[in-house]
Motif scaffolding. Structure first.
Motif, PDB file in Angstrom:
ATOM      1  N   TYR A   1       0.829  -1.202   0.000  1.00  0.00           N
ATOM      2  CA  TYR A   1       0.000   0.000   0.000  1.00  0.00           C
ATOM      3  C   TYR A   1       0.869   1.259   0.000  1.00  0.00           C
ATOM      4  O   TYR A   1       0.662   2.188  -0.794  1.00  0.00           O
ATOM      5  N   GLY A   2       1.878   1.292   0.870  1.00  0.00           N
ATOM      6  CA  GLY A   2       2.744   2.454   0.929  1.00  0.00           C
ATOM      7  C   GLY A   2       3.596   2.613  -0.320  1.00  0.00           C
ATOM      8  O   GLY A   2       3.790   3.724  -0.824  1.00  0.00           O
ATOM      9  N   ALA A   3       4.091   1.485  -0.863  1.00  0.00           N
ATOM     10  CA  ALA A   3       4.974   1.561  -2.025  1.00  0.00           C
ATOM     11  C   ALA A   3       4.242   1.992  -3.279  1.00  0.00           C
ATOM     12  O   ALA A   3       4.792   2.732  -4.113  1.00  0.00           O
ATOM     13  N   LEU A   4       2.990   1.571  -3.449  1.00  0.00           N
ATOM     14  CA  LEU A   4       2.268   1.845  -4.691  1.00  0.00           C
ATOM     15  C   LEU A   4       1.589   3.203  -4.712  1.00  0.00           C
ATOM     16  O   LEU A   4       1.361   3.758  -5.781  1.00  0.00           O
ATOM     17  N   ARG A   5       1.227   3.736  -3.547  1.00  0.00           N
ATOM     18  CA  ARG A   5       0.530   5.022  -3.583  1.00  0.00           C
ATOM     19  C   ARG A   5       1.489   6.204  -3.617  1.00  0.00           C
ATOM     20  O   ARG A   5       1.077   7.340  -3.842  1.00  0.00           O
ATOM     21  N   GLY A   6       2.792   5.970  -3.372  1.00  0.00           N
ATOM     22  CA  GLY A   6       3.751   7.056  -3.369  1.00  0.00           C
ATOM     23  C   GLY A   6       4.119   7.504  -4.768  1.00  0.00           C
ATOM     24  O   GLY A   6       3.932   6.792  -5.759  1.00  0.00           O
ATOM     25  N   THR A   7       4.674   8.697  -4.845  1.00  0.00           N
ATOM     26  CA  THR A   7       5.125   9.255  -6.121  1.00  0.00           C
ATOM     27  C   THR A   7       6.577   8.871  -6.344  1.00  0.00           C
ATOM     28  O   THR A   7       7.430   9.118  -5.494  1.00  0.00           O
ATOM     29  N   ARG A   8       6.864   8.251  -7.488  1.00  0.00           N
ATOM     30  CA  ARG A   8       8.220   7.820  -7.795  1.00  0.00           C
ATOM     31  C   ARG A   8       8.829   8.715  -8.872  1.00  0.00           C
ATOM     32  O   ARG A   8       8.115   9.262  -9.710  1.00  0.00           O
ATOM     33  N   THR A   9      10.158   8.867  -8.820  1.00  0.00           N
ATOM     34  CA  THR A   9      10.868   9.658  -9.822  1.00  0.00           C
ATOM     35  C   THR A   9      11.985   8.814 -10.425  1.00  0.00           C
ATOM     36  O   THR A   9      12.509   7.897  -9.781  1.00  0.00           O
ATOM     37  N   ALA A  10      12.332   9.125 -11.653  1.00  0.00           N
ATOM     38  CA  ALA A  10      13.380   8.371 -12.352  1.00  0.00           C
ATOM     39  C   ALA A  10      14.719   8.574 -11.649  1.00  0.00           C
ATOM     40  O   ALA A  10      15.100   9.697 -11.313  1.00  0.00           O
ATOM     41  N   GLY A  11      15.437   7.484 -11.435  1.00  0.00           N
ATOM     42  CA  GLY A  11      16.754   7.563 -10.815  1.00  0.00           C
ATOM     43  C   GLY A  11      16.728   7.850  -9.329  1.00  0.00           C
ATOM     44  O   GLY A  11      17.770   8.178  -8.745  1.00  0.00           O
ATOM     45  N   GLU A  12      15.567   7.741  -8.688  1.00  0.00           N
ATOM     46  CA  GLU A  12      15.483   8.008  -7.259  1.00  0.00           C
ATOM     47  C   GLU A  12      16.302   6.977  -6.477  1.00  0.00           C
ATOM     48  O   GLU A  12      16.547   5.864  -6.931  1.00  0.00           O
ATOM     49  N   ARG A  13      16.709   7.377  -5.295  1.00  0.00           N
ATOM     50  CA  ARG A  13      17.425   6.452  -4.422  1.00  0.00           C
ATOM     51  C   ARG A  13      16.397   5.713  -3.550  1.00  0.00           C
ATOM     52  O   ARG A  13      15.543   6.329  -2.941  1.00  0.00           O
ATOM     53  N   ARG A  14      16.505   4.402  -3.549  1.00  0.00           N
ATOM     54  CA  ARG A  14      15.583   3.570  -2.793  1.00  0.00           C
ATOM     55  C   ARG A  14      16.338   2.877  -1.674  1.00  0.00           C
ATOM     56  O   ARG A  14      17.492   2.474  -1.814  1.00  0.00           O
ATOM     57  N   LEU A  15      15.666   2.735  -0.540  1.00  0.00           N
ATOM     58  CA  LEU A  15      16.253   2.165   0.667  1.00  0.00           C
ATOM     59  C   LEU A  15      15.787   0.728   0.824  1.00  0.00           C
ATOM     60  O   LEU A  15      14.609   0.418   0.607  1.00  0.00           O
ATOM     61  N   TYR A  16      16.702  -0.152   1.199  1.00  0.00           N
ATOM     62  CA  TYR A  16      16.405  -1.567   1.384  1.00  0.00           C
ATOM     63  C   TYR A  16      16.842  -1.997   2.778  1.00  0.00           C
ATOM     64  O   TYR A  16      17.861  -1.525   3.299  1.00  0.00           O
ATOM     65  N   PHE A  17      16.067  -2.899   3.365  1.00  0.00           N
ATOM     66  CA  PHE A  17      16.362  -3.418   4.690  1.00  0.00           C
ATOM     67  C   PHE A  17      16.501  -4.939   4.607  1.00  0.00           C
ATOM     68  O   PHE A  17      15.518  -5.661   4.746  1.00  0.00           O
TER      69      PHE A  17
END
Length: 899
Positions: free
Chosen positions: A488-504
């Protein structure tokens, strides 16, 4: 007769149920069996010392609890008081640094005990008049809270007038002391003003309420709630569950719910049953263990390890031997599983199963358990033409598995589940991939973003086919709440090209990694139908149990609390703030960060507390650490560097932050960092914790450096990490983001200055990742529950104002939830004050700060992050944690729909 089943038990685990009740419910248990018929005069005197010690730590005895303690014998009060103070000191982190104020409590109490208590109460009232009434819990200027003369117990004007009307106004309702003619102490007093200057801050006292049942009965009320969780338990919850299992009654097998959703939790419970011994535990295993991985988790829990199956745990694990009856039951369970699934499960954790096979001895019973034997043959790569088992050469065991090659290694003739899904996605067949994933709803929901990204790549500009959307919608009804909220949180957010994504990555500590993402963006119009399906599913689940409330009271600040995730790797804290949540700083101008650790006798450990400063564009502006003890015009000051912390006292470092001076010097963000200078992992320390205090006003010379009542947060440093970033402070907005993160330090981390760029980049990525629009929040959970379960919702805004929403005639739950979620379309009219609003009603209450008065005759459900007067509410108001709110979204029958 079956052999007794025994196993070593971890004696280091804290099994104190008193601490459990104090931390989770703000309550103190006083069993009726130990009470005298009337108050003991000596105990009544001794309570003055306990009052003084508690108020020094920021706590207050409610009148019911104080009356019960007065009915203890002097020796019983001494034991109860010492135990209560020790538990509070342990929670606050003060047990290493400070002894109780009156060491010989309650014997030989100093004559100035009453004076000290009076002085402290005046300090609280001068700094913050909104202290709770000890009799009814109300607070605020309108309640007219004052300190009674001469005993100084807090009482509001309403309670005093009511007692006077009943003819009981001559004595304090809390302690029974005759009141002076003036009734209330004067606040404008030289001693009180001096105490107020030393105290500073505006923190309200936290009431401690009474529980009259025995500790086991009171604590076991939390047992079912922990077992019902749909997300892995945090370390603190796992420790609580261990304590409850150790004190559980003998009928534990009959107390278990029909299902224990989290596999790790189930393994811990079943291992506890085995430790109790007897044949009664064996049928429970056969009934509840239904996968090979369940068996492996049980073996780990039986051996005293966390059943998380993580490589870090495996490196330290020494498996314990199994009694023969248990071994036969486990082999029976494995034999009854689908052979293909059995092999796939074993290959998923190959190294762990190779070790487990040494305990199970499958080859000894190859004719009785042919499927298990074949699975281990495949796992080990055994050449059956040359391998000898017993006295005769082994033949391929009979069974549905077909061994297709007996060359150098034995192999199976099938493709694994993950391989089939990856092949379909690589071919661009998203609908085929969804069909394959449908059998595992949790995996489907976790990979929704990936599937939509593939669809946007192979069919740009086209919506997801209806047949594919139907597969997703059906799978949503069976997915666990954790993956559902994550998608739900991942799909409703606004994404941009080349954005930095955080992984756990999954592990024992929360390590964070970030990278640039140049993949295909998922268009909002492609994700919108899936997001709407998830919102509908959340509403359906929230109202599926049919529970109804007359009113819901929500706090708008819940929107800054992230729905808890990856709790398995969360650190134990004083206040359970979910990782990534953004909270207001205390109102004072000064913060004191602290770090305490104690090393083993044979090992030197050098921990360092540092603060890295950045401007609004994340350019480095300065540092306060062991290399630079003073930053700017004393805007940040370090207490000095300890290079070891030998027992029994250890060592403590402090950093004081002057928020206004830091902002004036050009800094916007302050990143708190703790690292091990000589590369010793935190798990090797005897004790280690960090946190922050609210200093408020200036402290006088000679005052203690560690103020227990000023502690606002404490975090335990544990695990195999060497660098911890507890929080990031936004100096301009006066808010902090609770990160509870660790970073890798394989090459050593000896200087924050050397790593300033990496620290700044990680901090920027963390703030972007945890922005409310990119994560599901407790506001989302609370709105879904309120909209589905009541027709009237009152929202307390960030400014403290109250607004009301009522569900219109014929308005759907979806439409009502949409209005609430966006905070639009409110009803006009005046909303009653909070005490009158929920008193006598069944309510769902979800607050950030439990600072509202404890209502009388209220029932329903309560969530609050910070303790406060509302904790004194009756037991009819069920207490929930953030994890409990998530667990309430457990999958239910798809036929039950929200209205």
């Amino acid at each position: 007769m079956p052999r007794a089943i025994t196993a070593p038990f971890d004696s280091d685990v804290d099994l104190d149920l008193g601490s459990f009740l104090l931390r989770r419910r703000g309550a103190v248990c006083v069993a009726p069996g130990g009470l005298l018929p009337d108050a003991d005069p000596w105990s009544t005197r001794g309570l003055v010392a306990l009052d003084a010690d508690l108020v020094r730590r920021g706590y207050l005895l409610t009148s019911e609890l104080r009356s019960a303690l007065a009915r203890l014998s002097p020796s019983g009060l001494a034991e109860a008081g010492d135990g209560l103070l020790a538990r509070i000191d342990h929670l606050l982190g003060a047990d290493r640094e400070h002894m109780p104020l009156f060491r010989r409590f309650p014997d030989a109490v100093p004559d100035h005990a009453q004076l000290f208590f009076t002085r402290q109460i005046r300090a609280f009232l001068l700094n913050q008049p909104r202290q709770p009434c000890a009799h009814c819990g109300r607070r605020g200027a309108e309640a007219g809270i004052g300190a009674l003369a001469p005993c100084a117990h807090l009482l509001c004007a309403g309670c005093f007038d009511g007692l006077t009307a009943e003819g009981r106004g001559e004595r304090c309702p809390t302690c029974g002391t005759p009141l002076s003619a003036g009734t209330y102490l004067s606040e404008d007093n030289r001693i009180g003003r001096k105490a107020a200057e030393e105290f500073g801050g505006e923190r309200a006292l936290r009431p401690l309420r009474l529980i009259t049942a025995d500790q086991v009965t009171a604590a076991m009320g939390e047992f079912d709630r922990l077992l019902a969780r749909r997300t892995p338990l945090s370390p603190q919850d796992r420790e609580d569950l261990t304590a409850l299992l150790a004190h559980a009654p003998q009928d534990l097998p009959r107390r278990l719910p029909a299902q224990i959703p989290v596999r790790e939790t189930k393994a811990a419970v079943l291992a506890a049953l085995l430790r109790r011994g007897g044949a009664d535990a064996l049928p429970v295993l056969a009934e509840r263990v239904d996968t090979a991985t369940d068996v492996l988790r049980l073996l780990w829990a039986w051996s005293g390890a966390e059943p998380d199956l993580l490589p870090a745990t495996a490196r330290r694990l020494r498996l314990k031997g199994l009694p023969r009856p248990v071994r036969r039951v486990l082999l029976d369970i494995l034999e009854g599983l689908d052979p293909t699934a059995l092999v796939e499960d074993l290959r998923r954790h190959r190294s762990a199963w190779l070790r487990a096979g040494e305990l199970l001895h499958p080859y000894e019973h190859r004719r009785r358990f042919p499927n298990v034997t074949t699975a281990f043959v495949v796992l080990r790569g055994t050449d059956l033409r040359t391998h000898e088992v017993g006295r005769e050469h082994a033949e391929p065991p009979a069974g549905p598995l077909r061994v297709v090659s007996l060359g150098e290694h034995t192999r199976l003739g099938f493709t694994g589940f993950a391989g089939r899904v990856e092949a379909l996605l690589a071919a661009g067949d998203t609908e085929g991939a969804l069909r394959a994933l449908a059998g595992r709803p949790g995996e489907l929901v976790r990979r929704l973003h990936h599937v939509l990204r593939v669809h946007a790549t192979v069919a740009p500009g086209t919506p997801l086919p209806e047949s594919a959307l139907d597969i997703v919608t059906t799978a949503l009804t069976r997915a666990a709440p954790g993956p559902l909220l994550g998608a739900y949180g991942a799909l409703r957010g606004t994404r941009t090209a080349g954005e930095r994504r955080l992984y756990f990555p999954r592990g024992t500590v929360s390590l964070a990694h970030a990278r640039e993402d140049h993949g295909t963006l998922v268009p909002a119009e492609l994700a919108l139908p899936v997001v709407e399906s998830i919102e509908a599913e959340l509403l359906r689940r929230s109202g599926a149990d049919g529970e109804r409330y007359e009113l819901a009271l929500l706090d708008e600040g819940l929107g800054e609390l992230v729905a808890p995730f990856a709790e398995r790797a969360a650190a134990k804290t004083l206040v359970c703030v979910p990782r990534g949540s953004r909270q207001r700083l205390p109102a004072g101008e000064r913060l004191r960060l602290f770090l305490h650790w104690m090393q083993p006798a044979e090992l030197r450990v050098d921990l360092d507390l540092s603060v890295a400063l950045y401007d609004e564009r994340w350019r480095f502006t300065g540092l306060c650490d062991y290399t630079s003890l003073v930053h700017g015009d004393r805007a940040a000051v370090h207490s000095g560097d300890y290079v070891s912390a030998p027992p029994p006292n250890g060592a403590t470092e402090f950093v004081d932050l002057d928020l206004a001076r830091l902002v004036a010097g050009g800094s916007r963000y302050a990143v708190m960092i703790v690292f091990s200078y000589n590369d010793v992992a935190f798990e090797q320390l005897t004790d280690a914790f960090t946190g922050f205090m609210d200093l408020g006003g200036a402290t006088t010379a000679g005052s203690p450096h560690f103020h227990p009542r000023a502690v606002r947060q404490r975090l335990d440093l544990v695990g195999d990490a060497k660098v911890c970033v507890p929080m990031i402070v936004d100096l301009a907005d006066r808010r902090y983001t609770w990160t509870d993160l660790n970073t890798g330090a394989d090459g050593g981390f000896h200087s924050v200055y050397r790593h300033q760029a990496e620290v700044g980049a990680l901090s920027r990525d963390v703030l972007a990742h945890f922005s409310p629009e990119n994560r599901a929040t407790l506001w989302d959970l609370a709105v879904a529950r309120a909209a589905a379960c009541t027709d009237e919702v009152v929202v307390r805004g960030l400014d403290g104002g109250l607004r009301c929403w009522r569900r219109g005639v014929g308005e759907s739950v979806d439409a009502f939830a949409a209005r609430l979620r966006a905070l639009r379309g409110q009803d006009s009219g005046t909303v009653s004050a909070l005490p009158q609003l929920i008193a006598g009603r069944r309510a769902f209450v979800a607050l950030v700060d439990g600072d509202i008065p404890a209502p009388e005759q209220v029932s329903g459900t309560l969530y609050r992050l910070y303790p406060g007067p509302v904790d004194a509410a009756p037991e009819s108001l069920e207490r929930l944690t953030a994890g409990d709110l998530v667990a309430g979204l457990a999958p239910r029958s798809a036929g039950v729909a929200a209205r």
